[in-house]
Design a protein around this motif. Sequence first.
Motif, PDB file in Angstrom:
ATOM      1  N   SER A 199       0.829  -1.209   0.000  1.00 32.32           N
ATOM      2  CA  SER A 199       0.000   0.000   0.000  1.00 32.32           C
ATOM      3  C   SER A 199       0.863   1.257   0.000  1.00 32.32           C
ATOM      4  CB  SER A 199      -0.933   0.010   1.209  1.00 32.32           C
ATOM      5  OG  SER A 199      -1.884  -1.014   1.116  1.00 32.32           O
TER       6      SER A 199
ATOM      7  N   LYS B 214      -7.201   0.796  -9.687  1.00 31.11           N
ATOM      8  CA  LYS B 214      -7.718  -0.581  -9.660  1.00 31.11           C
ATOM      9  C   LYS B 214      -6.970  -1.413  -8.621  1.00 31.11           C
ATOM     10  CE  LYS B 214      -8.853  -0.440 -14.576  1.00 31.11           C
ATOM     11  NZ  LYS B 214      -8.524  -0.968 -15.904  1.00 31.11           N
TER      12      LYS B 214
ATOM     13  N   GLN C 168      -5.445  -0.192  -6.021  1.00 33.18           N
ATOM     14  CA  GLN C 168      -5.805   0.355  -4.715  1.00 33.18           C
ATOM     15  C   GLN C 168      -7.118  -0.258  -4.227  1.00 33.18           C
ATOM     16  OE1 GLN C 168      -6.568   4.617  -4.515  1.00 33.18           O
ATOM     17  NE2 GLN C 168      -5.219   4.717  -2.737  1.00 33.18           N
ATOM     18  N   ILE C 169      -8.074  -0.402  -5.111  1.00 29.35           N
ATOM     19  CA  ILE C 169      -9.353  -1.025  -4.763  1.00 29.35           C
ATOM     20  C   ILE C 169      -9.129  -2.482  -4.361  1.00 29.35           C
ATOM     21  CG2 ILE C 169     -11.576  -1.804  -5.704  1.00 29.35           C
ATOM     22  CD1 ILE C 169     -11.547   0.818  -7.386  1.00 29.35           C
ATOM     23  N   LEU C 170      -8.294  -3.193  -5.111  1.00 28.60           N
ATOM     24  CA  LEU C 170      -7.984  -4.581  -4.780  1.00 28.60           C
ATOM     25  C   LEU C 170      -7.331  -4.688  -3.408  1.00 28.60           C
ATOM     26  CD1 LEU C 170      -7.759  -7.576  -5.426  1.00 28.60           C
ATOM     27  CD2 LEU C 170      -5.687  -7.058  -6.741  1.00 28.60           C
TER      28      LEU C 170
ATOM     29  N   ASN D 106      -7.642  -2.620  -0.926  1.00 30.16           N
ATOM     30  CA  ASN D 106      -8.661  -2.338   0.081  1.00 30.16           C
ATOM     31  C   ASN D 106      -9.527  -3.564   0.332  1.00 30.16           C
ATOM     32  OD1 ASN D 106      -7.779   0.304   0.416  1.00 30.16           O
ATOM     33  ND2 ASN D 106      -9.290   1.151  -0.991  1.00 30.16           N
ATOM     34  N   HIS D 107      -9.886  -4.269  -0.734  1.00 23.15           N
ATOM     35  CA  HIS D 107     -10.697  -5.476  -0.607  1.00 23.15           C
ATOM     36  C   HIS D 107      -9.925  -6.571   0.154  1.00 23.15           C
ATOM     37  CE1 HIS D 107     -13.750  -8.406  -1.565  1.00 23.15           C
ATOM     38  NE2 HIS D 107     -12.803  -9.218  -2.024  1.00 23.15           N
ATOM     39  N   LEU D 108      -8.649  -6.734  -0.162  1.00 23.18           N
ATOM     40  CA  LEU D 108      -7.844  -7.709   0.546  1.00 23.18           C
ATOM     41  C   LEU D 108      -7.713  -7.347   2.017  1.00 23.18           C
ATOM     42  CD1 LEU D 108      -4.996  -8.343  -2.074  1.00 23.18           C
ATOM     43  CD2 LEU D 108      -6.882  -9.883  -1.473  1.00 23.18           C
ATOM     44  N   ASN D 109      -7.592  -6.076   2.313  1.00 24.06           N
ATOM     45  CA  ASN D 109      -7.520  -5.621   3.701  1.00 24.06           C
ATOM     46  C   ASN D 109      -8.772  -6.029   4.465  1.00 24.06           C
ATOM     47  OD1 ASN D 109      -6.414  -4.200   5.935  1.00 24.06           O
ATOM     48  ND2 ASN D 109      -7.749  -2.484   5.457  1.00 24.06           N
ATOM     49  N   VAL D 110      -9.922  -5.851   3.855  1.00 21.59           N
ATOM     50  CA  VAL D 110     -11.179  -6.248   4.499  1.00 21.59           C
ATOM     51  C   VAL D 110     -11.190  -7.743   4.749  1.00 21.59           C
ATOM     52  CG1 VAL D 110     -13.682  -6.461   4.110  1.00 21.59           C
ATOM     53  CG2 VAL D 110     -12.520  -4.311   3.593  1.00 21.59           C
ATOM     54  N   LYS D 111     -10.762  -8.528   3.763  1.00 16.05           N
ATOM     55  CA  LYS D 111     -10.753  -9.993   3.899  1.00 16.05           C
ATOM     56  C   LYS D 111      -9.780 -10.460   4.973  1.00 16.05           C
ATOM     57  CE  LYS D 111     -13.799 -11.288   0.971  1.00 16.05           C
ATOM     58  NZ  LYS D 111     -15.013 -11.920   1.468  1.00 16.05           N
TER      59      LYS D 111
ATOM     60  N   GLU E   4     -11.214  -9.686   8.616  1.00 20.16           N
ATOM     61  CA  GLU E   4     -12.564 -10.132   8.982  1.00 20.16           C
ATOM     62  C   GLU E   4     -12.545 -10.920  10.272  1.00 20.16           C
ATOM     63  OE1 GLU E   4     -13.978 -12.342   5.566  1.00 20.16           O
ATOM     64  OE2 GLU E   4     -15.236 -10.665   4.993  1.00 20.16           O
TER      65      GLU E   4
END
Length: 69
Positions: A34, A55, A57-59, A61-66, A69
């Motif tokens: 990041s 794109k 950066q969005i990926l 962010n999604h991996l960070n959420v996963k 969890e």
Amino acid sequence: MENKDSLILEIQKIIDCMASNQKEQANQKLVEVSHVLDDIMDATETDEELVELHKYQILLNHLNVKINE
């Protein structure tokens, strides 16, 4: 953009860590990637490159959420 290939490889390492249930390593690598992405985006001059980088950066962010969890 020569950094794109290395960025893809680093993101794959994050995904591999997640698949191996190495959440701490995945999170650490995510933070590193990041920061690198932020630096690349700061140095980018064209809108086309920014759109492409966004794109990733969005990926991330999604991996960070996963990971968290």
